[in-house]
Design a protein around this motif. Structure first.
Motif, PDB file in Angstrom:
ATOM      1  N   PRO A  84       0.947  -1.098  -0.014  1.00  0.00           N
ATOM      2  CA  PRO A  84      -0.148  -0.050  -0.058  1.00  0.00           C
ATOM      3  C   PRO A  84       1.018   1.437  -0.065  1.00  0.00           C
ATOM      4  O   PRO A  84       1.971   1.250   0.529  1.00  0.00           O
ATOM      5  N   MET A  85       0.462   2.341  -0.843  1.00  0.00           N
ATOM      6  CA  MET A  85       1.012   3.540  -0.685  1.00  0.00           C
ATOM      7  C   MET A  85       0.569   4.669   0.131  1.00  0.00           C
ATOM      8  O   MET A  85       1.199   5.414   0.644  1.00  0.00           O
ATOM      9  N   LEU A  86      -0.644   4.776  -0.079  1.00  0.00           N
ATOM     10  CA  LEU A  86      -1.575   5.807   0.772  1.00  0.00           C
ATOM     11  C   LEU A  86      -3.068   5.515   0.665  1.00  0.00           C
ATOM     12  O   LEU A  86      -3.561   4.512  -0.127  1.00  0.00           O
ATOM     13  N   LYS A  87      -3.704   6.007   1.622  1.00  0.00           N
ATOM     14  CA  LYS A  87      -5.240   5.630   1.482  1.00  0.00           C
ATOM     15  C   LYS A  87      -5.860   6.928   1.094  1.00  0.00           C
ATOM     16  O   LYS A  87      -5.602   8.051   1.304  1.00  0.00           O
ATOM     17  N   ALA A  88      -6.747   6.834  -0.126  1.00  0.00           N
ATOM     18  CA  ALA A  88      -7.447   7.988  -0.589  1.00  0.00           C
ATOM     19  C   ALA A  88      -8.903   8.069  -0.182  1.00  0.00           C
ATOM     20  O   ALA A  88      -9.747   7.222  -0.045  1.00  0.00           O
TER      21      ALA A  88
ATOM     22  N   ARG B 281      -6.173  12.157 -10.971  1.00  0.00           N
ATOM     23  CA  ARG B 281      -6.090  12.048 -12.383  1.00  0.00           C
ATOM     24  C   ARG B 281      -5.975  10.634 -12.776  1.00  0.00           C
ATOM     25  O   ARG B 281      -5.168   9.799 -12.245  1.00  0.00           O
ATOM     26  N   LEU B 282      -6.645  10.051 -13.821  1.00  0.00           N
ATOM     27  CA  LEU B 282      -6.674   8.624 -14.401  1.00  0.00           C
ATOM     28  C   LEU B 282      -5.708   8.647 -15.418  1.00  0.00           C
ATOM     29  O   LEU B 282      -5.649   9.529 -16.413  1.00  0.00           O
TER      30      LEU B 282
ATOM     31  N   ILE C  21      -2.198  10.981  -7.414  1.00  0.00           N
ATOM     32  CA  ILE C  21      -3.157  11.711  -6.415  1.00  0.00           C
ATOM     33  C   ILE C  21      -1.867  12.521  -5.678  1.00  0.00           C
ATOM     34  O   ILE C  21      -0.865  11.956  -5.030  1.00  0.00           O
ATOM     35  N   SER C  22      -2.231  13.704  -5.763  1.00  0.00           N
ATOM     36  CA  SER C  22      -1.216  14.704  -5.188  1.00  0.00           C
ATOM     37  C   SER C  22       0.447  14.319  -5.414  1.00  0.00           C
ATOM     38  O   SER C  22       1.352  14.281  -4.779  1.00  0.00           O
ATOM     39  N   GLY C  23       0.660  14.188  -6.612  1.00  0.00           N
ATOM     40  CA  GLY C  23       1.930  13.942  -7.196  1.00  0.00           C
ATOM     41  C   GLY C  23       2.221  12.256  -7.196  1.00  0.00           C
ATOM     42  O   GLY C  23       3.203  11.960  -7.548  1.00  0.00           O
ATOM     43  N   ARG C  24       1.779  11.537  -6.490  1.00  0.00           N
ATOM     44  CA  ARG C  24       1.903  10.035  -6.170  1.00  0.00           C
ATOM     45  C   ARG C  24       1.139   9.226  -7.109  1.00  0.00           C
ATOM     46  O   ARG C  24       0.049   9.385  -7.432  1.00  0.00           O
ATOM     47  N   LYS C  25       1.701   8.109  -7.822  1.00  0.00           N
ATOM     48  CA  LYS C  25       1.060   7.297  -8.638  1.00  0.00           C
ATOM     49  C   LYS C  25       1.075   5.902  -8.280  1.00  0.00           C
ATOM     50  O   LYS C  25       2.017   5.531  -7.732  1.00  0.00           O
ATOM     51  N   GLY C  26      -0.118   5.408  -8.240  1.00  0.00           N
ATOM     52  CA  GLY C  26      -0.401   3.875  -7.921  1.00  0.00           C
ATOM     53  C   GLY C  26      -1.801   3.595  -8.502  1.00  0.00           C
ATOM     54  O   GLY C  26      -2.345   4.153  -9.341  1.00  0.00           O
ATOM     55  N   TRP C  27      -2.098   2.276  -7.882  1.00  0.00           N
ATOM     56  CA  TRP C  27      -3.313   1.470  -8.667  1.00  0.00           C
ATOM     57  C   TRP C  27      -4.247   1.375  -7.217  1.00  0.00           C
ATOM     58  O   TRP C  27      -3.969   1.206  -6.261  1.00  0.00           O
ATOM     59  N   VAL C  28      -5.637   1.598  -7.965  1.00  0.00           N
ATOM     60  CA  VAL C  28      -6.503   1.408  -7.049  1.00  0.00           C
ATOM     61  C   VAL C  28      -7.826   0.513  -7.994  1.00  0.00           C
ATOM     62  O   VAL C  28      -7.988   0.706  -9.086  1.00  0.00           O
ATOM     63  N   GLU C  29      -8.477  -0.216  -7.029  1.00  0.00           N
ATOM     64  CA  GLU C  29      -9.397  -1.187  -7.811  1.00  0.00           C
ATOM     65  C   GLU C  29     -10.506  -0.363  -8.476  1.00  0.00           C
ATOM     66  O   GLU C  29     -11.092   0.682  -7.878  1.00  0.00           O
ATOM     67  N   LYS C  30     -10.834  -0.729  -9.810  1.00  0.00           N
ATOM     68  CA  LYS C  30     -11.606   0.040 -10.885  1.00  0.00           C
ATOM     69  C   LYS C  30     -13.090   0.220  -9.908  1.00  0.00           C
ATOM     70  O   LYS C  30     -13.724   1.324  -9.970  1.00  0.00           O
TER      71      LYS C  30
END
Length: 141
Positions: free
Chosen positions: A95-99, A106-107, A119-128
């Motif tokens: 995990p990187m962060l909690k949204a 940004r998609l 999100i806030s300059g950090r890139k990662g994956w979230v379940e669609k």
């Protein structure tokens, strides 16, 4: 009459931090409400000349001028709980962060079940399934 030629429905985002939403496609129609959230994803469901009928995450619909919309894709975290952004598109990934709910991201790309966001300059994956602003069957990079 001007048609965009783009698919309907489709997702776009609000271009300005103040967008008037009208009861019909034209300035003669009264303003129903005003969005004050630049980047918020909305769904274009109808077109009439230079006007676009949009729907938001809560299902509320109204008409806006096409210049108020941006083709850049954003999504919003849906639901009542924060969602974990992960380093890779899998449930066991670090995990990187909690949204938080309602956060706009940004998609960047989408696979079958996961989307890569910024999100806030950090890139990662979230379940669609936790995102509003992308269709379940949409895949792109």
């Amino acid at each position: 009459m001007e048609k965009s030629g783009l698919p309907l429905p489709r997702f776009v985002s609000l271009k300005n931090d103040e967008v008037n939403v009208r009861t019909g496609p034209g300035t003669r129609y009264p303003i129903q409400w005003v969005y004050r959230r630049v980047g918020m994803p909305v769904e274009v469901v109808e077109e009439y000349d230079v006007w676009r009928k949009i729907r938001d995450a809560e299902g509320t619909a109204g008409w806006v001028h096409k210049t108020m919309l941006d083709g850049k894709r954003n999504v919003m975290i849906k639901g009542k709980e924060p969602r974990v952004m992960r380093i890779d598109p899998e449930a066991r990934a670090k995990p990187m962060l909690k949204a938080e709910p309602m956060v706009i991201a940004r998609l960047l790309e989408c696979q079958l079940d996961w989307c890569r966001l910024q999100i806030s300059g950090r890139k990662g994956w979230v379940e669609k399934k936790y995102l509003w602003g992308v269709y379940a069957t949409e895949i792109f990079d």
